[in-house]
Motif scaffolding. Structure first.
Motif, PDB file in Angstrom:
ATOM      1  N   VAL A  95       0.836  -1.208   0.000  1.00  0.00           N
ATOM      2  CA  VAL A  95       0.000   0.000   0.000  1.00  0.00           C
ATOM      3  C   VAL A  95       0.867   1.252   0.000  1.00  0.00           C
ATOM      4  CG1 VAL A  95      -1.631   1.357   1.364  1.00  0.00           C
ATOM      5  CG2 VAL A  95      -1.985  -1.103   1.077  1.00  0.00           C
ATOM      6  N   VAL A  96       1.870   1.290   0.865  1.00  0.00           N
ATOM      7  CA  VAL A  96       2.731   2.478   0.957  1.00  0.00           C
ATOM      8  C   VAL A  96       3.487   2.693  -0.349  1.00  0.00           C
ATOM      9  CG1 VAL A  96       4.716   3.520   2.135  1.00  0.00           C
ATOM     10  CG2 VAL A  96       2.952   2.347   3.464  1.00  0.00           C
ATOM     11  N   MET A  97       3.998   1.621  -0.946  1.00  0.00           N
ATOM     12  CA  MET A  97       4.761   1.754  -2.179  1.00  0.00           C
ATOM     13  C   MET A  97       3.866   2.206  -3.334  1.00  0.00           C
ATOM     14  SD  MET A  97       7.182  -0.994  -4.179  1.00  0.00           S
ATOM     15  CE  MET A  97       5.810  -2.046  -4.630  1.00  0.00           C
ATOM     16  N   ILE A  98       2.703   1.585  -3.482  1.00  0.00           N
ATOM     17  CA  ILE A  98       1.821   1.925  -4.601  1.00  0.00           C
ATOM     18  C   ILE A  98       1.296   3.348  -4.463  1.00  0.00           C
ATOM     19  CG2 ILE A  98      -0.399   1.393  -5.677  1.00  0.00           C
ATOM     20  CD1 ILE A  98       0.164  -1.570  -4.993  1.00  0.00           C
ATOM     21  N   VAL A  99       0.840   3.705  -3.267  1.00  0.00           N
ATOM     22  CA  VAL A  99       0.323   5.056  -3.058  1.00  0.00           C
ATOM     23  C   VAL A  99       1.436   6.085  -3.224  1.00  0.00           C
ATOM     24  CG1 VAL A  99      -0.716   6.637  -1.379  1.00  0.00           C
ATOM     25  CG2 VAL A  99      -1.549   4.285  -1.562  1.00  0.00           C
ATOM     26  N   GLY A 100       2.625   5.770  -2.709  1.00  0.00           N
ATOM     27  CA  GLY A 100       3.749   6.702  -2.824  1.00  0.00           C
ATOM     28  C   GLY A 100       4.160   6.958  -4.259  1.00  0.00           C
ATOM     29  N   LEU A 101       4.077   5.923  -5.103  1.00  0.00           N
ATOM     30  CA  LEU A 101       4.491   6.066  -6.498  1.00  0.00           C
ATOM     31  C   LEU A 101       3.403   6.678  -7.376  1.00  0.00           C
ATOM     32  CD1 LEU A 101       6.388   2.680  -7.047  1.00  0.00           C
ATOM     33  CD2 LEU A 101       7.398   4.963  -6.810  1.00  0.00           C
ATOM     34  N   THR A 102       2.150   6.342  -7.092  1.00  0.00           N
ATOM     35  CA  THR A 102       1.064   6.780  -7.976  1.00  0.00           C
ATOM     36  C   THR A 102       0.310   8.007  -7.460  1.00  0.00           C
ATOM     37  OG1 THR A 102      -0.501   5.245  -6.935  1.00  0.00           O
ATOM     38  CG2 THR A 102       0.751   4.439  -8.830  1.00  0.00           C
ATOM     39  N   LEU A 103       0.213   8.140  -6.155  1.00  0.00           N
ATOM     40  CA  LEU A 103      -0.533   9.257  -5.552  1.00  0.00           C
ATOM     41  C   LEU A 103       0.273   9.867  -4.401  1.00  0.00           C
ATOM     42  CD1 LEU A 103      -4.025   7.499  -5.383  1.00  0.00           C
ATOM     43  CD2 LEU A 103      -3.375   9.317  -7.001  1.00  0.00           C
ATOM     44  N   PRO A 104       1.429  10.456  -4.717  1.00  0.00           N
ATOM     45  CA  PRO A 104       2.281  10.979  -3.634  1.00  0.00           C
ATOM     46  C   PRO A 104       1.603  12.042  -2.785  1.00  0.00           C
ATOM     47  CG  PRO A 104       3.005  11.771  -5.794  1.00  0.00           C
ATOM     48  CD  PRO A 104       2.004  10.701  -6.041  1.00  0.00           C
ATOM     49  N   GLU A 105       0.684  12.810  -3.384  1.00  0.00           N
ATOM     50  CA  GLU A 105      -0.014  13.838  -2.605  1.00  0.00           C
ATOM     51  C   GLU A 105      -0.924  13.215  -1.552  1.00  0.00           C
ATOM     52  OE1 GLU A 105      -2.563  12.659  -6.035  1.00  0.00           O
ATOM     53  OE2 GLU A 105      -0.442  13.193  -5.770  1.00  0.00           O
ATOM     54  N   VAL A 106      -1.470  12.033  -1.850  1.00  0.00           N
ATOM     55  CA  VAL A 106      -2.296  11.321  -0.868  1.00  0.00           C
ATOM     56  C   VAL A 106      -1.423  10.809   0.272  1.00  0.00           C
ATOM     57  CG1 VAL A 106      -3.789   9.316  -0.499  1.00  0.00           C
ATOM     58  CG2 VAL A 106      -4.033  10.693  -2.579  1.00  0.00           C
ATOM     59  N   LEU A 107      -0.265  10.278  -0.069  1.00  0.00           N
ATOM     60  CA  LEU A 107       0.663   9.806   0.962  1.00  0.00           C
ATOM     61  C   LEU A 107       1.070  10.952   1.883  1.00  0.00           C
ATOM     62  CD1 LEU A 107       2.383   7.273   1.865  1.00  0.00           C
ATOM     63  CD2 LEU A 107       4.260   8.345   0.614  1.00  0.00           C
ATOM     64  N   LEU A 108       1.424  12.088   1.290  1.00  0.00           N
ATOM     65  CA  LEU A 108       1.828  13.238   2.089  1.00  0.00           C
ATOM     66  C   LEU A 108       0.681  13.760   2.945  1.00  0.00           C
ATOM     67  CD1 LEU A 108       3.966  15.235  -0.511  1.00  0.00           C
ATOM     68  CD2 LEU A 108       4.801  14.234   1.624  1.00  0.00           C
ATOM     69  N   GLY A 109      -0.524  13.718   2.407  1.00  0.00           N
ATOM     70  CA  GLY A 109      -1.651  14.305   3.109  1.00  0.00           C
ATOM     71  C   GLY A 109      -2.281  13.428   4.171  1.00  0.00           C
ATOM     72  N   TRP A 110      -2.173  12.097   4.023  1.00  0.00           N
ATOM     73  CA  TRP A 110      -2.941  11.220   4.904  1.00  0.00           C
ATOM     74  C   TRP A 110      -2.142  10.152   5.637  1.00  0.00           C
ATOM     75  CZ3 TRP A 110      -7.747  12.344   6.281  1.00  0.00           C
ATOM     76  CH2 TRP A 110      -8.468  13.222   5.474  1.00  0.00           C
ATOM     77  N   ALA A 111      -0.908   9.874   5.226  1.00  0.00           N
ATOM     78  CA  ALA A 111      -0.157   8.757   5.820  1.00  0.00           C
ATOM     79  C   ALA A 111       0.040   8.935   7.325  1.00  0.00           C
ATOM     80  CB  ALA A 111       1.187   8.596   5.120  1.00  0.00           C
ATOM     81  N   HIS A 112       0.382  10.147   7.749  1.00  0.00           N
ATOM     82  CA  HIS A 112       0.629  10.377   9.176  1.00  0.00           C
ATOM     83  C   HIS A 112      -0.646  10.134   9.988  1.00  0.00           C
ATOM     84  CE1 HIS A 112       2.625  12.262  12.669  1.00  0.00           C
ATOM     85  NE2 HIS A 112       1.408  12.665  12.960  1.00  0.00           N
ATOM     86  N   PHE A 113      -1.746  10.674   9.525  1.00  0.00           N
ATOM     87  CA  PHE A 113      -3.018  10.536  10.234  1.00  0.00           C
ATOM     88  C   PHE A 113      -3.447   9.076  10.316  1.00  0.00           C
ATOM     89  CE2 PHE A 113      -7.705  10.280   9.666  1.00  0.00           C
ATOM     90  CZ  PHE A 113      -8.080  10.702  10.940  1.00  0.00           C
ATOM     91  N   VAL A 114      -3.428   8.372   9.186  1.00  0.00           N
ATOM     92  CA  VAL A 114      -3.858   6.972   9.155  1.00  0.00           C
ATOM     93  C   VAL A 114      -2.944   6.103  10.017  1.00  0.00           C
ATOM     94  CG1 VAL A 114      -4.171   4.949   7.675  1.00  0.00           C
ATOM     95  CG2 VAL A 114      -4.955   7.194   6.898  1.00  0.00           C
ATOM     96  N   ALA A 115      -1.626   6.316   9.917  1.00  0.00           N
ATOM     97  CA  ALA A 115      -0.679   5.521  10.702  1.00  0.00           C
ATOM     98  C   ALA A 115      -0.876   5.751  12.196  1.00  0.00           C
ATOM     99  CB  ALA A 115       0.754   5.856  10.296  1.00  0.00           C
ATOM    100  N   THR A 116      -1.162   6.993  12.596  1.00  0.00           N
ATOM    101  CA  THR A 116      -1.387   7.299  14.009  1.00  0.00           C
ATOM    102  C   THR A 116      -2.630   6.594  14.531  1.00  0.00           C
ATOM    103  OG1 THR A 116      -0.335   9.465  13.778  1.00  0.00           O
ATOM    104  CG2 THR A 116      -1.768   9.150  15.677  1.00  0.00           C
ATOM    105  N   VAL A 117      -3.718   6.643  13.767  1.00  0.00           N
ATOM    106  CA  VAL A 117      -4.956   5.982  14.183  1.00  0.00           C
ATOM    107  C   VAL A 117      -4.745   4.467  14.290  1.00  0.00           C
ATOM    108  CG1 VAL A 117      -7.316   5.428  13.473  1.00  0.00           C
ATOM    109  CG2 VAL A 117      -6.468   7.772  13.262  1.00  0.00           C
TER     110      VAL A 117
END
Length: 300
Positions: free
Chosen positions: A174-196
């Motif tokens: 998930v991290v690799m695919i999102v990071g490569l295809t939708l980097p703005e989503v990774l930057l915007g939501w990864a911290h929040f989702v990982a914390t939850v």
């Protein structure tokens, strides 16, 4: 009058084994990382003030301590993961902690003194290269850990890790695919989702310790009730954090620091659970042992 029972050992000194000392130091270390983060943040408050969330202190001088403590906690959680269901949830927590560290929270212009933000709410452009480096390192290291885990499982040196390996593979993909295809989503939501997900894993561990056998001795009834209460507080707090974060994400004006309060409540519940569990397991000969009885504990 002498004490008896499974927790009587707490009342008298006993000679510890090397495995016990390692277990104790790791548990104390995890509790200590939370203290370290809070101390670093408090030392920064006189300079930058109180920010909307604890995660926002990533953009302050507390950053190095914040990142280092979370990575250290991840390694300790992996080492302490135990067996069966508790292993899965602590391995999950160990997976998500580094993501909280290397992908910062999004911030608004003017949130952190001295930090320029080019959009309404995002990770500032000046930090994006750091995130790319951190996430790439995370994926490379995770791939190595998964490969080693698969080899050791095939050889029989590690048992019962299938669920953890599957979860690790899903997170990697998930991290690799999102990071490569939708980097703005990774930057915007990864911290929040990982914390939850990280805090949710800890809440799940509290529930497991209340209803399933994770040590040789049955925990006292009062301790199991406290574990359930802590899990309830964390779940309600996490749901509130999700609602508040999503509902205020597009707010133009500054809002009351509900997220900061929610994070403090979650960390307080985490600390309470962790130190109680450390006390419970302090004198375990094999801290992750399961005796040959039903893993289900008696009703509360």
């Amino acid at each position: 009058m002498s004490e008896t029972g499974p927790y009587a050992a707490h009342a008298r000194p006993v000679e510890s084994t090397s495995a016990q000392r390692t277990h104790r130091y790791l548990r104390l270390g995890i509790g200590g990382t939370l203290v370290v983060i809070l101390v670093a943040i408090l030392l920064t408050v006189p300079t930058v003030g109180w920010l909307p969330s604890l995660s926002d202190y990533f953009y302050t001088p507390a950053r190095n301590v914040f990142v280092g403590a979370l990575v250290a906690a991840s390694l300790a959680l992996l080492a302490l993961s135990g067996r069966d269901p508790e292993r899965a949830v602590l391995d999950a927590a160990a997976l998500f902690a580094p993501l909280i560290a290397v992908v910062p929270s999004v911030i608004r212009p003017g949130t952190v003194p001295g930090v320029e933000v080019e959009c309404a709410q995002c990770v500032p452009a000046g930090f994006e290269s750091d995130v790319v480096n951190g996430v790439a390192t995370y994926l490379i290291v995770l791939a190595g850990v998964l490969l080693l885990g698969i080899v050791l499982s095939i050889r029989g040196a590690v048992r019962g890790a299938q669920l953890s390996l599957l979860l690790g593979g899903v997170v990697f993909a998930v991290v690799m695919i999102v990071g490569l295809t939708l980097p703005e989503v990774l930057l915007g939501w990864a911290h929040f989702v990982a914390t939850v997900l990280f805090l949710g894993s800890i809440a799940a561990d509290a529930v497991i310790n209340a209803f399933w056998r994770t040590t040789s001795a049955t925990p006292p009834r009062w301790l199991r009730i406290v574990y359930v209460a802590i899990a309830g507080v964390m779940i309600v707090d996490l749901l509130a954090l999700v609602v508040i974060t999503i509902s205020t994400r597009d707010a133009v004006d500054a809002v009351f620091p509900w997220i900061l309060i929610g994070e403090i409540v979650a960390l307080g519940a985490f600390v309470a659970f962790w130190w109680l569990q450390t006390w419970q397991r302090w004198d375990e000969t094999d801290p992750a042992s399961l005796i040959a009885v039903s893993p289900r504990l008696p009703p509360l």
